[in-house]
Motif scaffolding. Structure first.
Motif, mmCIF file in Angstrom:
data_model
loop_
_atom_site.group_PDB
_atom_site.id
_atom_site.type_symbol
_atom_site.label_atom_id
_atom_site.label_comp_id
_atom_site.label_asym_id
_atom_site.label_seq_id
_atom_site.Cartn_x
_atom_site.Cartn_y
_atom_site.Cartn_z
ATOM 1 N N ARG A 1 66.277 -2.237 64.660
ATOM 2 C CA ARG A 1 65.643 -2.449 63.191
ATOM 3 C C ARG A 1 66.717 -2.587 62.316
ATOM 4 N NH1 ARG A 1 63.570 2.931 64.999
ATOM 5 N NH2 ARG A 1 65.284 3.902 63.780
ATOM 6 N N LYS A 2 68.218 -2.428 62.567
ATOM 7 C CA LYS A 2 69.144 -2.774 61.747
ATOM 8 C C LYS A 2 69.307 -4.206 61.454
ATOM 9 C CE LYS A 2 73.123 -1.899 59.444
ATOM 10 N NZ LYS A 2 73.802 -3.528 59.562
ATOM 11 N N VAL A 3 69.098 -4.841 62.779
ATOM 12 C CA VAL A 3 69.047 -6.250 62.879
ATOM 13 C C VAL A 3 68.103 -6.967 61.787
ATOM 14 C CG1 VAL A 3 69.110 -8.362 64.242
ATOM 15 C CG2 VAL A 3 70.315 -6.527 65.219
ATOM 16 N N VAL A 4 66.829 -6.482 61.946
ATOM 17 C CA VAL A 4 65.757 -6.983 61.110
ATOM 18 C C VAL A 4 65.927 -6.731 59.673
ATOM 19 C CG1 VAL A 4 63.349 -6.688 60.592
ATOM 20 C CG2 VAL A 4 63.834 -6.756 62.811
ATOM 21 N N HIS A 5 66.512 -5.484 59.291
ATOM 22 C CA HIS A 5 66.732 -5.175 57.708
ATOM 23 C C HIS A 5 67.780 -6.144 57.342
ATOM 24 C CE1 HIS A 5 64.205 -1.508 57.628
ATOM 25 N NE2 HIS A 5 64.845 -0.828 58.393
ATOM 26 N N ASP A 6 68.889 -6.335 58.134
ATOM 27 C CA ASP A 6 69.949 -7.554 57.578
ATOM 28 C C ASP A 6 69.402 -8.552 57.485
ATOM 29 O OD1 ASP A 6 71.761 -5.514 57.754
ATOM 30 O OD2 ASP A 6 72.600 -5.998 59.671
ATOM 31 N N GLU A 7 68.447 -9.377 58.196
ATOM 32 C CA GLU A 7 67.662 -10.503 57.906
ATOM 33 C C GLU A 7 66.910 -10.530 56.940
ATOM 34 O OE1 GLU A 7 68.069 -13.525 59.469
ATOM 35 O OE2 GLU A 7 69.834 -12.603 60.402
ATOM 36 N N VAL A 8 66.092 -9.400 56.485
ATOM 37 C CA VAL A 8 65.346 -9.450 55.480
ATOM 38 C C VAL A 8 66.067 -9.306 54.243
ATOM 39 C CG1 VAL A 8 63.465 -7.979 54.150
ATOM 40 C CG2 VAL A 8 63.341 -8.398 56.831
ATOM 41 N N LEU A 9 67.332 -8.620 54.398
ATOM 42 C CA LEU A 9 67.810 -8.408 52.952
ATOM 43 C C LEU A 9 68.799 -9.786 52.569
ATOM 44 C CD1 LEU A 9 69.335 -6.555 50.810
ATOM 45 C CD2 LEU A 9 71.042 -6.194 52.478
ATOM 46 N N ALA A 10 69.139 -10.551 53.663
ATOM 47 C CA ALA A 10 69.788 -11.851 53.544
ATOM 48 C C ALA A 10 68.649 -12.800 52.772
ATOM 49 C CB ALA A 10 70.324 -12.378 54.694
ATOM 50 N N ALA A 11 67.521 -12.550 53.110
ATOM 51 C CA ALA A 11 66.382 -13.480 52.533
ATOM 52 C C ALA A 11 66.146 -13.198 51.246
ATOM 53 C CB ALA A 11 65.086 -13.481 53.388
ATOM 54 N N GLY A 12 66.479 -11.970 50.792
ATOM 55 C CA GLY A 12 66.131 -11.631 49.388
ATOM 56 C C GLY A 12 65.014 -10.721 49.194
ATOM 57 N N LEU A 13 64.411 -10.230 50.229
ATOM 58 C CA LEU A 13 63.343 -9.723 50.153
ATOM 59 C C LEU A 13 63.851 -7.886 50.472
ATOM 60 C CD1 LEU A 13 60.486 -11.307 52.099
ATOM 61 C CD2 LEU A 13 61.202 -11.157 49.565
ATOM 62 N N SER A 14 63.099 -7.028 50.556
ATOM 63 C CA SER A 14 63.315 -5.486 51.062
ATOM 64 C C SER A 14 62.456 -5.306 52.196
ATOM 65 C CB SER A 14 63.136 -4.643 49.902
ATOM 66 O OG SER A 14 61.905 -4.759 49.376
ATOM 67 N N SER A 15 63.048 -4.008 52.892
ATOM 68 C CA SER A 15 62.119 -3.574 53.930
ATOM 69 C C SER A 15 62.428 -2.146 54.088
ATOM 70 C CB SER A 15 62.643 -4.473 55.100
ATOM 71 O OG SER A 15 64.000 -4.151 55.443
ATOM 72 N N GLU A 16 61.448 -1.499 54.758
ATOM 73 C CA GLU A 16 61.818 -0.100 54.910
ATOM 74 C C GLU A 16 61.372 0.257 56.284
ATOM 75 O OE1 GLU A 16 59.499 1.723 52.114
ATOM 76 O OE2 GLU A 16 57.414 1.366 53.046
ATOM 77 N N SER A 17 61.555 1.352 57.066
ATOM 78 C CA SER A 17 61.361 2.075 58.227
ATOM 79 C C SER A 17 60.096 2.940 58.177
ATOM 80 C CB SER A 17 62.387 2.432 59.003
ATOM 81 O OG SER A 17 63.263 1.551 59.440
ATOM 82 N N GLU A 18 59.296 2.986 58.744
ATOM 83 C CA GLU A 18 58.120 3.985 58.850
ATOM 84 C C GLU A 18 57.893 4.649 60.149
ATOM 85 O OE1 GLU A 18 54.431 2.195 57.101
ATOM 86 O OE2 GLU A 18 55.693 1.883 55.123
ATOM 87 N N GLY A 19 57.138 5.703 60.059
ATOM 88 C CA GLY A 19 56.836 6.363 61.339
ATOM 89 C C GLY A 19 58.061 7.217 61.751
ATOM 90 N N VAL A 20 57.877 7.780 63.073
ATOM 91 C CA VAL A 20 58.763 8.650 63.827
ATOM 92 C C VAL A 20 58.857 7.919 65.354
ATOM 93 C CG1 VAL A 20 58.275 10.712 62.514
ATOM 94 C CG2 VAL A 20 56.921 10.139 64.554
ATOM 95 N N GLU A 21 60.121 8.495 65.722
ATOM 96 C CA GLU A 21 60.371 7.954 67.091
ATOM 97 C C GLU A 21 59.496 8.413 68.183
ATOM 98 O OE1 GLU A 21 62.301 5.693 67.469
ATOM 99 O OE2 GLU A 21 63.952 5.769 66.009
ATOM 100 N N PRO A 22 58.914 7.430 69.085
ATOM 101 C CA PRO A 22 59.380 6.323 69.267
ATOM 102 C C PRO A 22 58.428 5.134 68.782
ATOM 103 C CG PRO A 22 57.735 6.882 71.188
ATOM 104 C CD PRO A 22 57.955 7.952 70.283
ATOM 105 N N ARG A 23 57.780 5.371 67.637
ATOM 106 C CA ARG A 23 56.771 4.382 67.005
ATOM 107 C C ARG A 23 57.574 3.936 65.881
ATOM 108 N NH1 ARG A 23 52.004 4.195 69.886
ATOM 109 N NH2 ARG A 23 51.547 5.929 71.240
#
Length: 203
Positions: free
Chosen positions: A173-195
């Motif tokens: 998730r951290k890798v994805v968040h970093d890519e999204v932020l670099a693209a000028g968008l925002s992201s969030e994590s939803e749900g509980v482990e392991p989903r």
């Protein structure tokens, strides 16, 4: 029971905020993992390069001893990746690293990483945030995640609709968040482990 949703944050240039060290609410995207400290905690100062080098040395010694005890092949590579030590068990001239050290969904790798961090903490007296890789698993997975993130970013920009991705680990998730932020968008994590998964949001 309602699904848990929290907005992720990213560390700025002067603070050392990571998924294992702090949970700070903001509109920027960084993953929050279960062993973070409370939001009002003060983020620790970045470790000096010499401290990271020491972490790498201690981790390498621990892993070399572990491989010897288990009679497993593998060499240890040590590097510094940004503000953390990066240690990898790689194939050696004597043989390949057993892929069982990665395990299903990298569960064995994650456990081995935590053991290595504890060994470093025991030796240095400081909490470690080192990253461990085995046989290039994380490096390969990172490349896949970047591609997944880019596809989601393109979809969100074209459609204006949010995109929910598959369940991922905190590292993923951290890798994805970093890519999204670099693209000028925002992201969030939803749900509980392991989903628990990332949702890419429109601007």
């Amino acid at each position: 029971m309602s699904e848990v949703t929290d907005q992720e944050t990213s560390a700025d240039d002067t603070t050392d905020v990571a998924e294992e060290d702090a949970a700070i609410e903001s509109t920027e995207a960084t993953d929050v993992s279960t062993d973070e400290v409370a939001a009002d905690s003060v983020a620790p100062t970045k470790a000096a390069p010499v401290d990271l080098e020491k972490e790498g040395e201690v981790a390498a010694d621990f892993l070399e001893n572990l491989l010897d005890i288990c009679d497993l092949d593998g060499d240890i590579d040590v590097d510094i990746d940004g503000d953390r030590a990066a240690v990898a068990i790689v194939d050696s001239e004597d043989g390949r690293v057993p892929r069982r050290l990665v395990g299903d969904n990298a569960k064995v790798l994650d456990a081995l990483q935590e053991l290595t961090r504890l060994a470093v903490q025991s030796a240095t007296g400081q909490r470690s945030r080192l990253m461990l890789d085995v046989a290039g698993h994380r490096a390969g997975r990172r490349a896949e995640l970047v591609e997944i993130a880019q596809e989601a970013i393109t979809s969100v920009k074209e459609s204006g609709e949010k995109v929910a991705l598959e369940s991922m680990t905190a590292f993923e998730r951290k890798v994805v968040h970093d890519e999204v932020l670099a693209a000028g968008l925002s992201s969030e994590s939803e749900g509980v482990e392991p989903r628990r998964h990332v949702v890419v949001l429109p601007a």
